[in-house]
Motif scaffolding. Structure first.
Motif, PDB file in Angstrom:
ATOM      1  N   ARG A  57       0.827  -1.208   0.000  1.00 12.75           N
ATOM      2  CA  ARG A  57       0.000   0.000   0.000  1.00 12.75           C
ATOM      3  C   ARG A  57       0.863   1.261   0.000  1.00 12.75           C
ATOM      4  O   ARG A  57       0.608   2.209  -0.745  1.00 12.75           O
ATOM      5  CB  ARG A  57      -0.936  -0.015   1.209  1.00 12.75           C
ATOM      6  N   ARG A  58       1.892   1.274   0.834  1.00 17.11           N
ATOM      7  CA  ARG A  58       2.755   2.455   0.895  1.00 17.11           C
ATOM      8  C   ARG A  58       3.523   2.633  -0.412  1.00 17.11           C
ATOM      9  O   ARG A  58       3.678   3.754  -0.902  1.00 17.11           O
ATOM     10  CB  ARG A  58       3.725   2.334   2.071  1.00 17.11           C
ATOM     11  N   ALA A  59       3.992   1.531  -0.984  1.00 15.92           N
ATOM     12  CA  ALA A  59       4.735   1.618  -2.247  1.00 15.92           C
ATOM     13  C   ALA A  59       3.843   2.128  -3.373  1.00 15.92           C
ATOM     14  O   ALA A  59       4.264   2.957  -4.194  1.00 15.92           O
ATOM     15  CB  ALA A  59       5.316   0.255  -2.605  1.00 15.92           C
ATOM     16  N   LEU A  60       2.610   1.652  -3.433  1.00 15.35           N
ATOM     17  CA  LEU A  60       1.679   2.121  -4.459  1.00 15.35           C
ATOM     18  C   LEU A  60       1.374   3.606  -4.289  1.00 15.35           C
ATOM     19  O   LEU A  60       1.333   4.365  -5.268  1.00 15.35           O
ATOM     20  CB  LEU A  60       0.378   1.316  -4.393  1.00 15.35           C
ATOM     21  N   SER A  61       1.157   4.029  -3.058  1.00 15.14           N
ATOM     22  CA  SER A  61       0.824   5.435  -2.803  1.00 15.14           C
ATOM     23  C   SER A  61       1.978   6.353  -3.168  1.00 15.14           C
ATOM     24  O   SER A  61       1.781   7.405  -3.796  1.00 15.14           O
ATOM     25  CB  SER A  61       0.445   5.622  -1.330  1.00 15.14           C
ATOM     26  N   LEU A  62       3.199   5.950  -2.789  1.00 17.77           N
ATOM     27  CA  LEU A  62       4.351   6.797  -3.099  1.00 17.77           C
ATOM     28  C   LEU A  62       4.614   6.830  -4.602  1.00 17.77           C
ATOM     29  O   LEU A  62       4.974   7.875  -5.160  1.00 17.77           O
ATOM     30  CB  LEU A  62       5.589   6.298  -2.358  1.00 17.77           C
ATOM     31  N   LEU A  63       4.418   5.696  -5.276  1.00 18.14           N
ATOM     32  CA  LEU A  63       4.621   5.651  -6.724  1.00 18.14           C
ATOM     33  C   LEU A  63       3.621   6.566  -7.435  1.00 18.14           C
ATOM     34  O   LEU A  63       3.985   7.308  -8.358  1.00 18.14           O
ATOM     35  CB  LEU A  63       4.478   4.214  -7.223  1.00 18.14           C
ATOM     36  N   ALA A  64       2.359   6.526  -6.996  1.00 16.84           N
ATOM     37  CA  ALA A  64       1.336   7.380  -7.608  1.00 16.84           C
ATOM     38  C   ALA A  64       1.659   8.858  -7.394  1.00 16.84           C
ATOM     39  O   ALA A  64       1.454   9.688  -8.289  1.00 16.84           O
ATOM     40  CB  ALA A  64      -0.036   7.042  -7.028  1.00 16.84           C
ATOM     41  N   TRP A  65       2.168   9.184  -6.222  1.00 18.78           N
ATOM     42  CA  TRP A  65       2.523  10.585  -5.946  1.00 18.78           C
ATOM     43  C   TRP A  65       3.753  11.000  -6.754  1.00 18.78           C
ATOM     44  O   TRP A  65       3.789  12.083  -7.334  1.00 18.78           O
ATOM     45  CB  TRP A  65       2.786  10.764  -4.449  1.00 18.78           C
ATOM     46  N   ALA A  66       4.763  10.127  -6.814  1.00 15.67           N
ATOM     47  CA  ALA A  66       6.029  10.475  -7.461  1.00 15.67           C
ATOM     48  C   ALA A  66       5.887  10.679  -8.961  1.00 15.67           C
ATOM     49  O   ALA A  66       6.679  11.407  -9.564  1.00 15.67           O
ATOM     50  CB  ALA A  66       7.069   9.392  -7.181  1.00 15.67           C
ATOM     51  N   GLU A  67       4.882  10.050  -9.591  1.00 16.68           N
ATOM     52  CA  GLU A  67       4.763  10.151 -11.047  1.00 16.68           C
ATOM     53  C   GLU A  67       3.891  11.323 -11.503  1.00 16.68           C
ATOM     54  O   GLU A  67       3.727  11.536 -12.704  1.00 16.68           O
ATOM     55  CB  GLU A  67       4.214   8.850 -11.626  1.00 16.68           C
ATOM     56  N   GLN A  68       3.320  12.077 -10.581  1.00 16.79           N
ATOM     57  CA  GLN A  68       2.492  13.214 -10.976  1.00 16.79           C
ATOM     58  C   GLN A  68       3.318  14.225 -11.782  1.00 16.79           C
ATOM     59  O   GLN A  68       4.508  14.426 -11.528  1.00 16.79           O
ATOM     60  CB  GLN A  68       1.911  13.904  -9.741  1.00 16.79           C
ATOM     61  N   ASP A  69       2.656  14.880 -12.731  1.00 11.67           N
ATOM     62  CA  ASP A  69       3.350  15.852 -13.581  1.00 11.67           C
ATOM     63  C   ASP A  69       4.008  16.958 -12.767  1.00 11.67           C
ATOM     64  O   ASP A  69       5.051  17.495 -13.155  1.00 11.67           O
ATOM     65  CB  ASP A  69       2.365  16.470 -14.582  1.00 11.67           C
ATOM     66  N   THR A  70       3.400  17.312 -11.651  1.00 10.83           N
ATOM     67  CA  THR A  70       3.951  18.395 -10.830  1.00 10.83           C
ATOM     68  C   THR A  70       5.032  17.917  -9.864  1.00 10.83           C
ATOM     69  O   THR A  70       5.633  18.732  -9.163  1.00 10.83           O
ATOM     70  CB  THR A  70       2.824  19.060 -10.016  1.00 10.83           C
ATOM     71  N   ILE A  71       5.277  16.609  -9.823  1.00 10.10           N
ATOM     72  CA  ILE A  71       6.268  16.055  -8.890  1.00 10.10           C
ATOM     73  C   ILE A  71       7.452  15.455  -9.656  1.00 10.10           C
ATOM     74  O   ILE A  71       8.565  15.950  -9.599  1.00 10.10           O
ATOM     75  CB  ILE A  71       5.634  14.987  -7.973  1.00 10.10           C
ATOM     76  N   ARG A  72       7.211  14.342 -10.325  1.00 10.14           N
ATOM     77  CA  ARG A  72       8.241  13.625 -11.093  1.00 10.14           C
ATOM     78  C   ARG A  72       9.536  13.439 -10.288  1.00 10.14           C
ATOM     79  O   ARG A  72      10.615  13.914 -10.658  1.00 10.14           O
ATOM     80  CB  ARG A  72       8.520  14.346 -12.409  1.00 10.14           C
ATOM     81  N   TRP A  73       9.387  12.717  -9.198  1.00 15.76           N
ATOM     82  CA  TRP A  73      10.515  12.428  -8.303  1.00 15.76           C
ATOM     83  C   TRP A  73      11.152  11.110  -8.750  1.00 15.76           C
ATOM     84  O   TRP A  73      10.649  10.033  -8.479  1.00 15.76           O
ATOM     85  CB  TRP A  73      10.003  12.349  -6.865  1.00 15.76           C
ATOM     86  N   ASP A  74      12.272  11.217  -9.431  1.00 13.26           N
ATOM     87  CA  ASP A  74      12.909  10.039 -10.035  1.00 13.26           C
ATOM     88  C   ASP A  74      13.252   8.963  -9.009  1.00 13.26           C
ATOM     89  O   ASP A  74      12.910   7.786  -9.172  1.00 13.26           O
ATOM     90  CB  ASP A  74      14.194  10.449 -10.771  1.00 13.26           C
ATOM     91  N   ALA A  75      13.978   9.357  -7.967  1.00 16.46           N
ATOM     92  CA  ALA A  75      14.460   8.377  -6.988  1.00 16.46           C
ATOM     93  C   ALA A  75      13.300   7.685  -6.283  1.00 16.46           C
ATOM     94  O   ALA A  75      13.320   6.463  -6.075  1.00 16.46           O
ATOM     95  CB  ALA A  75      15.375   9.055  -5.974  1.00 16.46           C
ATOM     96  N   GLY A  76      12.278   8.458  -5.911  1.00 14.72           N
ATOM     97  CA  GLY A  76      11.125   7.866  -5.243  1.00 14.72           C
ATOM     98  C   GLY A  76      10.354   6.939  -6.156  1.00 14.72           C
ATOM     99  O   GLY A  76       9.861   5.884  -5.731  1.00 14.72           O
TER     100      GLY A  76
END
Length: 386
Positions: A39-58
């Motif tokens: 659950r935590r991995a899915l949530s962080l992945l969904a957040w990290a891929e947002q156009d306004t975020i795009r956090w590569d390492a996460g």
């Protein structure tokens, strides 16, 4: 907030500075520790891929952990549906590729059956090197049954986990270090007619020929690697027991004839055992490895196995070569699963594999130095100890 948005000396946009502040907060609270939490991995992945975020390492950390944990239960979770279609597709493709590698490794390692390395196993039955190959396979099965109570440890599919692979890699990697001839390397020349790959010995004083009529070793190893997409192990040849001069005793009896067991002459049996102990021990790297070499139970039992093996009709050199062929195959299988994605922040204590295919991740173009490197054979045992 004005300073955050209008710092004229900063080369980083306000959006990126905001993302950095959030990711630093997540890290400080260890909220980016995704181990064993779908659950935590899915949530962080969904957040990290947002156009306004795009956090590569996460994104990559989440992706690698999720690939290892993927299953129908993950795809049924509501958090999974929040992922973009491209990320869901990439997760599925990478997870399927990992499952296929794992199943293939389970099949190989549950029986140590690598007879397909031989061109025609049925017609090789009388080949002394093939006999040694088969005897070593049986030794491995017996050893691991003794060590684990049964082999494989579980009759169910899915028994091969990250911890088991790492344990096997340590066992067989140490045996490789113990037996490998580090003077022998691959010599690759595109223009060479017939054979691009050959083995060569870097020691100019030592006569060397890798192949024989009974063992076309170069073609065997190159063919096996090519069929399964393996890189060639850098040092593909073992140390071999030296030839021993014939004893001065009775006429024309050489060393190998003395290996025949004699029920009536215990002195001869003891002498043969000592001779074998010397020639096999000389053909190892134990002196080179020095006191830092810890060894393991597999090596201890292997030493006993070599001394006790039936050498009727087979020389010590042939018997060592047969064992080496099987060891080479095992090491190649292990190298595809034993290496984690390099640069992961959290990996300790994880049972699932952390060697996801990262060719399509993250799905946006990036020039960021996120420090993640896809798992590769080049980072596995035989290459790192080159």
């Amino acid at each position: 907030m004005y300073d955050l948005d209008h710092n004229e000396h900063s080369q980083t946009s306000a959006r990126m500075r905001s993302v950095q502040m959030i990711t630093q907060y997540l890290s400080s609270r260890k909220l980016d520790d995704l181990r064993n939490s779908r659950r935590r991995a899915l949530s962080l992945l969904a957040w990290a891929e947002q156009d306004t975020i795009r956090w590569d390492a996460g994104y990559i950390e989440s992706f690698v952990h999720l690939v290892g944990m993927m299953g129908p239960d993950v795809e049924a979770m509501p958090e999974f549906r929040r992922l973009s279609p491209v990320t869901r597709r990439n997760l599925g493709m990478s997870a399927n590729a990992l499952k296929l590698r794992t199943l293939e490794a389970e099949e190989r390692l549950s029986t140590f059956d690598f007879s397909d390395m031989w061109e025609d196993p049925k017609n090789s039955a009388n080949n002394p090197i093939f006999k040694s190959f088969i005897a070593f396979r049986q030794f491995l099965l017996n050893f691991f049954v003794e060590a684990y109570g049964a082999w494989p440890p579980s009759p169910n599919k899915g028994w091969l986990k990250r911890k088991a692979i790492q344990s096997l890699q340590n066992d067989f990697g140490a045996l490789y270090d113990y037996l490998v001839n580090r003077e022998v390397v691959w010599d690759s020349q595109e223009e060479r007619p017939g054979k691009k790959w050959q083995m060569s010995n870097q020691d100019p004083e030592e006569e060397f020929q890798a192949d024989s009529a009974d063992l076309p070793l170069t073609d065997m190893l190159v063919g096996f690697d090519n069929r399964h997409g393996y890189l060639h192990i850098p040092h593909p040849y073992p140390l071999l027991p030296r030839f021993v001069n014939a004893p001065k005793a009775q006429a024309k009896k050489n060393f190998f004839s003395s290996l025949k067991k004699s029920k009536n002459d215990p002195t001869k049996d003891a002498k043969t055992h000592l001779q074998l102990s010397i020639v096999f021990s000389d053909a190892t790297n134990i002196q080179r490895l020095g006191v830092s070499f810890a060894g393991n139970a597999l090596i201890d039992y292997f030493e006993q196995f070599e001394l006790a093996a039936d050498l009727k009709g087979v020389s010590p050199r042939e018997s060592r070569l047969g064992r080496w062929v099987l060891l080479y195959g095992v090491l190649q299988v292990l190298s595809k699963l034993s290496v984690d994605t390099q640069g992961l922040k959290y990996s300790e204590g994880v049972q699932y594999f952390l060697c996801a295919d990262l060719k399509r991740t993250p799905p946006w173009e990036t020039t960021s130095a996120h420090g993640m490197v896809e798992a590769s054979q080049l980072a596995s045992w035989c290459w790192q100890r080159d």
